[in-house]
Design a protein around this motif. Structure first.
Motif, PDB file in Angstrom:
ATOM      1  N   LYS A   1     -25.568  17.202   2.596  1.00 47.90           N
ATOM      2  CA  LYS A   1     -25.627  18.618   2.199  1.00 47.90           C
ATOM      3  C   LYS A   1     -27.141  19.054   2.234  1.00 47.90           C
ATOM      4  O   LYS A   1     -27.226  20.265   2.910  1.00 47.90           O
TER       5      LYS A   1
ATOM      6  N   ALA B   1     -24.254  14.560  -1.384  1.00 46.64           N
ATOM      7  CA  ALA B   1     -25.662  15.379  -1.617  1.00 46.64           C
ATOM      8  C   ALA B   1     -26.644  15.404  -0.546  1.00 46.64           C
ATOM      9  O   ALA B   1     -27.369  16.453  -0.157  1.00 46.64           O
TER      10      ALA B   1
ATOM     11  N   CYS C   1     -23.912  15.644 -11.695  1.00 48.38           N
ATOM     12  CA  CYS C   1     -22.985  15.647 -10.705  1.00 48.38           C
ATOM     13  C   CYS C   1     -22.803  14.720 -10.040  1.00 48.38           C
ATOM     14  O   CYS C   1     -21.705  14.426  -9.171  1.00 48.38           O
TER      15      CYS C   1
ATOM     16  N   TYR D   1     -32.310  16.399  -3.980  1.00 50.44           N
ATOM     17  CA  TYR D   1     -31.378  17.239  -3.685  1.00 50.44           C
ATOM     18  C   TYR D   1     -31.272  18.512  -4.570  1.00 50.44           C
ATOM     19  O   TYR D   1     -30.479  19.428  -3.832  1.00 50.44           O
TER      20      TYR D   1
ATOM     21  N   SER E   1     -31.091  25.910  -2.402  1.00 50.79           N
ATOM     22  CA  SER E   1     -31.356  25.499  -0.882  1.00 50.79           C
ATOM     23  C   SER E   1     -32.568  26.407  -0.436  1.00 50.79           C
ATOM     24  O   SER E   1     -32.519  27.679  -0.525  1.00 50.79           O
TER      25      SER E   1
ATOM     26  N   ASN F   1     -36.268  23.704  -8.964  1.00 53.10           N
ATOM     27  CA  ASN F   1     -35.427  23.301 -10.087  1.00 53.10           C
ATOM     28  C   ASN F   1     -36.063  23.368 -11.472  1.00 53.10           C
ATOM     29  O   ASN F   1     -35.268  23.819 -12.413  1.00 53.10           O
TER      30      ASN F   1
ATOM     31  N   THR G   1     -30.167  19.249  -7.489  1.00 55.28           N
ATOM     32  CA  THR G   1     -28.949  19.259  -8.115  1.00 55.28           C
ATOM     33  C   THR G   1     -28.715  18.706  -9.597  1.00 55.28           C
ATOM     34  O   THR G   1     -30.218  18.254  -9.938  1.00 55.28           O
ATOM     35  N   ASP G   2     -28.118  18.987 -10.312  1.00 52.48           N
ATOM     36  CA  ASP G   2     -28.007  18.414 -11.767  1.00 52.48           C
ATOM     37  C   ASP G   2     -27.567  17.007 -11.735  1.00 52.48           C
ATOM     38  O   ASP G   2     -26.626  16.570 -10.871  1.00 52.48           O
TER      39      ASP G   2
ATOM     40  N   ARG H   1     -20.914  10.377  -4.009  1.00 54.58           N
ATOM     41  CA  ARG H   1     -21.474  11.462  -4.307  1.00 54.58           C
ATOM     42  C   ARG H   1     -22.948  11.674  -3.878  1.00 54.58           C
ATOM     43  O   ARG H   1     -23.476  12.593  -3.322  1.00 54.58           O
TER      44      ARG H   1
ATOM     45  N   ALA I   1     -31.540  13.400  -7.902  1.00 55.53           N
ATOM     46  CA  ALA I   1     -31.157  14.759  -8.088  1.00 55.53           C
ATOM     47  C   ALA I   1     -32.292  15.688  -7.887  1.00 55.53           C
ATOM     48  O   ALA I   1     -31.987  16.876  -7.566  1.00 55.53           O
TER      49      ALA I   1
ATOM     50  N   ASN J   1     -27.901  27.527  -6.453  1.00 60.52           N
ATOM     51  CA  ASN J   1     -27.931  27.424  -4.880  1.00 60.52           C
ATOM     52  C   ASN J   1     -29.400  27.668  -5.037  1.00 60.52           C
ATOM     53  O   ASN J   1     -29.939  28.663  -4.626  1.00 60.52           O
TER      54      ASN J   1
ATOM     55  N   THR K   1     -24.443  24.222 -10.524  1.00 68.82           N
ATOM     56  CA  THR K   1     -25.804  24.063 -10.168  1.00 68.82           C
ATOM     57  C   THR K   1     -26.099  25.262  -9.373  1.00 68.82           C
ATOM     58  O   THR K   1     -25.425  25.991  -8.687  1.00 68.82           O
TER      59      THR K   1
END
Length: 134
Positions: free
Chosen positions: A21, A18, A68, A62, A84, A108, A64-65, A14, A59, A82, A80
């Motif tokens: 991504k 991430a 994840c 990236y 980006s 975030n 994200t939570d 994962r 996190a 978006n 989460t």
């Protein structure tokens, strides 16, 4: 393979997903987080145990939570945002990466504060509002 090894393999899978991504290399991530590239590789391969502090750092980077990355969390279970960022430059200089990482962290935090203040996530899932003390 024992259960502990399977857990770290899944966390690593994962983490790698991430990172890809986010469009970052292991070297870029290592520089931004202040660790050796090999450590990032070990984490992504699941060959080294990762602590919660490093999971939180990944996190934030990236966007994200951190949940994840946990194997007990189904992919897509945690919504989460978006967050980006779009870049118009043809190339991002290496020196820009720390600024981008900090901007991502601030974005975030802003999202999480908005969720707390508004009492619901954009998807409509209710979030408990903080109580005001008198």
């Amino acid at each position: 393979m024992n259960d502990k090894a399977r857990i770290y393999k899944e966390i690593g899978r994962r983490l790698k997903s991430a990172r890809e991504k986010a469009g970052l290399t292991q070297m870029q991530v290592a520089k931004l987080l202040g660790m050796a590239r090999e450590v990032v590789s070990y984490y992504e391969n699941g060959t080294r145990e990762i602590g919660i502090d490093d999971i939180l750092r990944f996190a934030n980077l990236y966007g994200t939570d951190p949940r994840c990355f946990m194997p007990e969390t189904e992919v897509g279970e945690i919504e989460t945002p978006n967050l980006s960022m779009a870049f118009r430059a043809k190339q991002i200089a290496e020196g820009d990466l720390p600024i981008i990482a900090e901007a991502q962290r601030l974005l975030n935090n802003l999202y999480e504060l908005t969720v707390l203040l508004e009492g619901e996530k954009p998807s409509g899932h209710k979030v408990p509002r903080p109580t005001k003390s008198t």
